[in-house]
Scaffold this motif. Structure first.
Motif, mmCIF file in Angstrom:
data_model
loop_
_atom_site.group_PDB
_atom_site.id
_atom_site.type_symbol
_atom_site.label_atom_id
_atom_site.label_comp_id
_atom_site.label_asym_id
_atom_site.label_seq_id
_atom_site.Cartn_x
_atom_site.Cartn_y
_atom_site.Cartn_z
ATOM 1 N N GLY A 61 0.759 -1.154 -0.069
ATOM 2 C CA GLY A 61 0.270 0.099 -0.193
ATOM 3 C C GLY A 61 1.034 1.150 -0.369
ATOM 4 N N THR A 62 -0.108 2.558 -0.356
ATOM 5 C CA THR A 62 1.385 3.290 -0.386
ATOM 6 C C THR A 62 0.779 4.726 -0.069
ATOM 7 N N ALA A 63 -0.704 4.766 1.145
ATOM 8 C CA ALA A 63 -1.339 5.701 1.246
ATOM 9 C C ALA A 63 0.095 6.639 2.461
ATOM 10 N N ASN A 64 0.994 5.938 3.131
ATOM 11 C CA ASN A 64 1.605 6.723 3.604
ATOM 12 C C ASN A 64 2.626 5.893 3.093
ATOM 13 N N GLY A 65 4.285 7.106 2.683
ATOM 14 C CA GLY A 65 5.135 6.812 2.594
ATOM 15 C C GLY A 65 5.940 6.575 0.813
ATOM 16 N N PHE A 66 4.270 7.439 0.138
ATOM 17 C CA PHE A 66 4.478 7.391 -1.263
ATOM 18 C C PHE A 66 4.134 8.957 -1.181
ATOM 19 N N GLU A 67 3.449 9.530 -0.373
ATOM 20 C CA GLU A 67 2.060 10.827 -1.171
ATOM 21 C C GLU A 67 3.225 11.225 -1.060
ATOM 22 N N GLY A 90 5.990 -11.133 -4.933
ATOM 23 C CA GLY A 90 5.318 -9.633 -5.347
ATOM 24 C C GLY A 90 4.930 -9.219 -6.141
ATOM 25 N N SER A 91 3.607 -9.161 -6.284
ATOM 26 C CA SER A 91 3.576 -8.007 -7.683
ATOM 27 C C SER A 91 2.233 -6.877 -7.479
ATOM 28 N N LEU A 92 1.208 -6.935 -7.062
ATOM 29 C CA LEU A 92 0.738 -6.039 -6.629
ATOM 30 C C LEU A 92 0.398 -4.662 -5.518
ATOM 31 N N ILE A 93 1.306 -4.072 -6.300
ATOM 32 C CA ILE A 93 1.042 -2.190 -5.782
ATOM 33 C C ILE A 93 -0.525 -1.181 -5.950
ATOM 34 N N ASP A 94 -0.997 -1.369 -4.750
ATOM 35 C CA ASP A 94 -1.935 -0.443 -4.494
ATOM 36 C C ASP A 94 -2.187 1.391 -3.662
ATOM 37 N N THR A 95 -2.457 2.262 -4.794
ATOM 38 C CA THR A 95 -2.195 3.356 -4.876
ATOM 39 C C THR A 95 -3.771 4.261 -5.097
ATOM 40 N N ALA A 96 -3.945 5.692 -4.817
ATOM 41 C CA ALA A 96 -4.766 6.392 -4.993
ATOM 42 C C ALA A 96 -4.515 7.337 -5.534
ATOM 43 N N SER A 97 -5.604 8.741 -6.450
ATOM 44 C CA SER A 97 -5.910 9.439 -7.020
ATOM 45 C C SER A 97 -5.511 10.471 -5.626
ATOM 46 N N SER A 98 -6.499 10.027 -4.818
ATOM 47 C CA SER A 98 -6.104 11.208 -3.645
ATOM 48 C C SER A 98 -5.182 11.262 -2.215
ATOM 49 N N ALA A 102 1.678 10.108 -4.372
ATOM 50 C CA ALA A 102 1.815 8.679 -5.040
ATOM 51 C C ALA A 102 1.677 8.307 -5.940
ATOM 52 N N GLU A 103 0.680 8.505 -7.174
ATOM 53 C CA GLU A 103 0.545 7.930 -8.230
ATOM 54 C C GLU A 103 2.200 8.893 -8.580
ATOM 55 N N SER A 104 2.119 9.767 -8.699
ATOM 56 C CA SER A 104 3.625 10.067 -9.767
ATOM 57 C C SER A 104 4.838 10.263 -9.586
ATOM 58 N N LYS A 137 -8.304 10.345 -16.379
ATOM 59 C CA LYS A 137 -6.641 10.587 -17.225
ATOM 60 C C LYS A 137 -5.440 11.294 -16.571
ATOM 61 N N ARG A 138 -6.110 11.904 -15.902
ATOM 62 C CA ARG A 138 -4.823 12.221 -14.791
ATOM 63 C C ARG A 138 -4.146 11.029 -14.019
ATOM 64 N N SER A 139 -4.951 10.019 -13.632
ATOM 65 C CA SER A 139 -3.946 9.070 -12.795
ATOM 66 C C SER A 139 -3.378 8.096 -13.812
ATOM 67 N N LEU A 140 -3.582 7.693 -14.947
ATOM 68 C CA LEU A 140 -3.242 7.148 -16.139
ATOM 69 C C LEU A 140 -1.528 7.952 -16.331
ATOM 70 N N GLU A 141 -2.066 9.136 -16.258
ATOM 71 C CA GLU A 141 -1.121 10.757 -16.727
ATOM 72 C C GLU A 141 0.196 9.793 -15.720
ATOM 73 N N ARG A 142 -0.347 10.055 -15.037
ATOM 74 C CA ARG A 142 0.376 9.836 -13.151
ATOM 75 C C ARG A 142 1.127 9.412 -13.168
ATOM 76 N N LEU A 143 0.567 8.024 -13.578
ATOM 77 C CA LEU A 143 1.353 6.723 -13.274
ATOM 78 C C LEU A 143 1.715 6.012 -14.658
ATOM 79 N N ARG A 144 1.874 6.830 -15.265
ATOM 80 C CA ARG A 144 2.668 6.623 -16.914
ATOM 81 C C ARG A 144 1.847 4.986 -17.467
ATOM 82 N N TYR A 145 0.759 4.949 -17.241
ATOM 83 C CA TYR A 145 0.762 3.169 -17.723
ATOM 84 C C TYR A 145 -0.618 4.218 -18.500
ATOM 85 N N ARG A 146 -0.956 3.308 -19.061
ATOM 86 C CA ARG A 146 -2.012 3.248 -20.722
ATOM 87 C C ARG A 146 -3.160 2.340 -20.187
#
Length: 315
Positions: A61-67, A90-98, A102-104, A137-146
């Motif tokens: 999870g990325t709510a704290n430390g990556f924000e 492992g593989s799953l990384i969970d983040t949020a636009s809020s 963190a997404e960037s 759209k903003r989330s995908l741009e920040r994450l650099r994912y399609r």
């Protein structure tokens, strides 16, 4: 900076220092967990019910430390957290636009090689297609994912909420799976109704040894509709570490391969087969190594989980 809701609780680092006698300098030099490296067993995986695709049982999870953007040693530590997750299966990384930036931060840290291994989940605040499209759209741009692997509606509140927009985005190839999240007991009724009517691929819910309400209400519903389950706040906002401060892991926990408190708490959740993946947050590579080691070896059975509850409630 420690968030306000943790200000009155000892941090995980403080608990580990007290219980293990590790100095700050020694902890800083502890690059990876020797316990995690000593277990040769593979990281457990569980299926996503709607597809059968298997994903590892421990994520990040990325709510704290990556924000917030980091530089120097802090930035290096975040990169090492990701590498520790991926190198150990492992593989799953969970983040949020809020989650602040963190997404960037993730978009900047993840290499092309990392992205090939990551199961990426993010969350939107708006479930309306017209209003939510710019946020996506903003989330995908920040994450650099399609395309993200999992797109979730964050903290659902309306029991009549439709997931039609999320299905449309899924059909457009912007995500592989859709889900909902809740971390508020006041909103459990809304989550129950949405699960029953919309049948999303995933449910993310607050669930820990110190807070088991979801086990009574939402996990059975998730099982009924075939939703994979991610556990937010698996350490109960650090409350579980507060409860065991200065105490040793009981010897009988070795029966399910738990020798550290993080293993103890995460294996309790994974002992419930409805849980697909636990997603503890951390910005510390050593903690990541310890967390992911909980996904190896044996998990507690029903009798052992009952003993864990009795042990914890007696503290």
């Amino acid at each position: 900076m420690i968030p306000d809701f943790l200000a009155d609780h000892p941090t995980r680092r403080q608990i580990l220092h007290a219980g293990l006698g590790i100095t700050a300098g020694a902890l800083a030099n502890w690059k990876i967990s020797a316990l995690a490296r000593s277990d040769p067993s593979p990281l457990e995986t569980r299926p996503i019910p709607h597809s059968g695709q298997r994903i590892p049982v421990v994520g990040l999870g990325t709510a704290n430390g990556f924000e917030a953007p980091q530089e120097g040693e802090e930035k290096d530590a975040l990169k090492k957290v990701i590498l520790e997750l991926l190198s150990e299966g492992g593989s799953l990384i969970d983040t949020a636009s809020s989650y602040g930036s963190a997404e960037s931060v993730l978009g900047h840290l993840l290499s092309d090689q990392d992205r090939a291994k990551v199961f990426l989940a993010t969350k939107l605040e708006n479930g309306d297609e017209r209003a939510g499209a710019p946020e996506l759209k903003r989330s995908l741009e920040r994450l650099r994912y399609r395309q993200v692997d999992l797109l979730q509606l964050h903290n659902v509140q309306d029991p009549n909420q439709s997931l039609a927009a999320f299905r449309n985005w899924k059909a457009q190839g912007l995500c592989q799976y859709i889900g909902i999240t809740t971390t508020s007991k006041h909103d459990y009724r809304a989550a129950e109704n949405i699960l029953r009517r919309e049948r999303p691929d995933f449910l993310q819910v607050d669930y820990s040894l110190s807070d088991r309400e979801a086990e009574k209400r939402l996990l059975p519903m998730a099982a009924d509709v075939g939703a994979a389950v991610l556990t937010a706040l698996p350490f109960g906002r650090s409350s579980v570490f507060s409860a065991v401060r200065g105490k040793s892991v009981p010897e009988w926990a070795r029966e399910f391969d738990a020798t550290t408190w993080p293993q103890f708490f995460l294996k309790f959740l994974l002992g419930n087969e409805t849980v697909t993946t636990v997603i503890p947050g951390t910005a510390n590579p050593a903690h990541m190594a310890d967390n992911i080691s909980a996904g190896r070896g044996r998990f507690p059975d029903a009798g052992q989980r009952k003993a864990m509850i009795e042990f914890f409630e007696a503290l």
